[in-house]
Design a protein around this motif. Sequence first.
Motif, short mmCIF file in Angstrom:
data_model
loop_
_atom_site.label_atom_id
_atom_site.label_comp_id
_atom_site.label_asym_id
_atom_site.label_seq_id
_atom_site.Cartn_x
_atom_site.Cartn_y
_atom_site.Cartn_z
N GLN A 397 0.83 -1.21 0.00
CA GLN A 397 0.00 0.00 0.00
C GLN A 397 0.87 1.27 0.00
O GLN A 397 0.61 2.22 -0.74
CB GLN A 397 -0.93 0.00 1.21
N LEU A 398 1.89 1.25 0.85
CA LEU A 398 2.79 2.41 0.92
C LEU A 398 3.49 2.65 -0.42
O LEU A 398 3.59 3.80 -0.89
CB LEU A 398 3.84 2.20 2.01
N LEU A 399 3.96 1.59 -1.05
CA LEU A 399 4.67 1.73 -2.32
C LEU A 399 3.73 2.21 -3.42
O LEU A 399 4.10 3.05 -4.25
CB LEU A 399 5.31 0.40 -2.71
N THR A 400 2.51 1.70 -3.42
CA THR A 400 1.54 2.13 -4.43
C THR A 400 1.18 3.60 -4.25
O THR A 400 1.09 4.36 -5.23
CB THR A 400 0.27 1.26 -4.34
N GLN A 401 0.99 4.00 -2.99
CA GLN A 401 0.63 5.39 -2.72
C GLN A 401 1.77 6.35 -3.04
O GLN A 401 1.53 7.53 -3.32
CB GLN A 401 0.25 5.55 -1.24
N ASN A 402 3.01 5.85 -3.01
CA ASN A 402 4.18 6.71 -3.23
C ASN A 402 4.99 6.28 -4.44
O ASN A 402 6.20 6.45 -4.49
CB ASN A 402 5.07 6.69 -1.98
N ARG A 403 4.30 5.74 -5.47
CA ARG A 403 5.04 5.19 -6.60
C ARG A 403 5.85 6.23 -7.35
O ARG A 403 6.85 5.90 -7.99
CB ARG A 403 4.07 4.48 -7.57
N ALA A 404 5.47 7.51 -7.21
CA ALA A 404 6.25 8.56 -7.87
C ALA A 404 7.65 8.68 -7.28
O ALA A 404 8.57 9.19 -7.94
CB ALA A 404 5.52 9.89 -7.77
N GLU A 438 11.95 -6.01 -4.00
CA GLU A 438 11.29 -6.68 -5.12
C GLU A 438 9.91 -6.08 -5.37
O GLU A 438 9.50 -5.89 -6.53
CB GLU A 438 11.20 -8.18 -4.84
N GLN A 439 9.19 -5.80 -4.27
CA GLN A 439 7.89 -5.13 -4.41
C GLN A 439 8.04 -3.79 -5.10
O GLN A 439 7.28 -3.44 -6.02
CB GLN A 439 7.28 -4.91 -3.03
N ALA A 440 9.03 -3.03 -4.67
CA ALA A 440 9.24 -1.69 -5.22
C ALA A 440 9.56 -1.76 -6.71
O ALA A 440 9.05 -0.97 -7.51
CB ALA A 440 10.36 -0.98 -4.47
N ARG A 441 10.40 -2.72 -7.09
CA ARG A 441 10.74 -2.87 -8.51
C ARG A 441 9.51 -3.23 -9.33
O ARG A 441 9.30 -2.72 -10.43
CB ARG A 441 11.83 -3.93 -8.67
N ALA A 442 8.71 -4.13 -8.79
CA ALA A 442 7.51 -4.56 -9.51
C ALA A 442 6.54 -3.40 -9.69
O ALA A 442 6.00 -3.17 -10.79
CB ALA A 442 6.83 -5.71 -8.76
N ILE A 443 6.33 -2.62 -8.63
CA ILE A 443 5.40 -1.49 -8.71
C ILE A 443 5.94 -0.41 -9.62
O ILE A 443 5.19 0.23 -10.36
CB ILE A 443 5.11 -0.96 -7.30
N SER A 444 7.26 -0.20 -9.61
CA SER A 444 7.85 0.82 -10.52
C SER A 444 7.68 0.39 -11.97
O SER A 444 7.44 1.24 -12.84
CB SER A 444 9.32 1.03 -10.19
#
Length: 451
Positions: A397-404, A438-444
């Motif tokens: 959730q945090l990564l999605t909300q801050n994907r920028a 890995e989550q961050a890379r996927a969301i980016s």
Amino acid sequence: MATRQLIMPVLCSACGARFTAPVEGIVDVGSNPALKSRFLSGRFNMTRCPRCGNEAVLNSPLLYHDPEHELALVLMPVELNLNHTDQQRIIGDLTNALINSLPPEKRKGYLLTPQVFFSLQSMMDRVLQAEGITPEMIERQRARARLIETFLRARDEETLRTLVKQHEAELDYEFFQTLTASAQAMQAEGQPEMARTLLGLRAVLVEMSSAARKAAAEANAALGLGEMITREDLLERLQKASSDEEFEELVAVGRPLLDYSFFQGLTAQIEAAESQQDAETANRLRALRSRILDTAARQDEEMRKAVQESAELLKNVLMAEDPRAVMQQNKERIDDLFLSILSANLQQARADGRSDLAARLEAIGDIAADILEERLPPEIRLIQQLMRAAYPEETGQLLTQNRALITEQMLAVMENILQQLEAARQTRAAERLRQILEQARAISQIAVQTR
């Protein structure tokens, strides 16, 4: 200049708070001599918990280089429990980084065989021995440092007077040398509040003990602004100060020398000018004397007022129905001084067995950590939040909300932290960060595909 700075996750040993802090991997006193005193003070890679104010030295590999004494020393903290292969890899990385930063003529053979230490204290002892300081001298220095800590922990004036009476024989020339040098080191490291605290302790000790007054007067003649200077040197610098800021700094850092002897010497110069009928010089020196006195008095009052205001703020927060609201209204006042006062009160509450008060103070520390976190760069703030969040739901959730914010730069920072955790054998933390990365890379990648 060689440098190797990483951002490292930290778990506070006092209150359990999690946060991140920068850690340096190389101390090259050849390129920056001021690093030697900072290292020897035991405060290199020191971090302060934003929740409770507790200070601790981070356990991390460190390379110390002193070309004057041909010292290449590597700290490999035993707490890291590294095997021989990992140790050699880290030593090689640090050594190569240092050598690559040096000009060819300074790349000498001793750099290729650094001496390894498994505790910071043993490494500091080796540095001091290279300076001609014996183990007996080192132990006496440590005893003086412990005594300073004892005085600083005194809960009130009566307790401090009792301690001074008990230790009066130890308040000698060397003690005041240590105390004054510590204050100067804090000022040089950008910690003026701590420097003023130490200078304030110095002034109180001088007031409480005639033996301390005599010893302090002797120490004043030897210690100055981070180097061996005299009162005459300080006076000359004050006269040549090119700006108000420089003048203020000289008064603050050189305060131990601004005693009766200093002003007696200045008065003698005024009288000498008058006897030679040099009115211009006499008037200039009188104005300088007044300016020094006014500046010192103002700085004392500012420090007293700052301590009083921070203590009053903590009191108001403790009494408030909504502590967070009060702290948000005063968030610009949540600083190192506030954390120091909070930490002192928390330690005292624990020592007194007042668990209810300690719990309230810990909660205030959590709010302070949140407020201080708001001041961090957005990427670092996000990493802190991710390390505290539950995986995978909350982190996702945090990564999605801050994907920028999930840029190549942020991913590189996370990779550096991961490497540091792996080298330190912090397996659980490393695995957690690997999953988040890995989550961050996927969301980016999803963000890129949807653009």
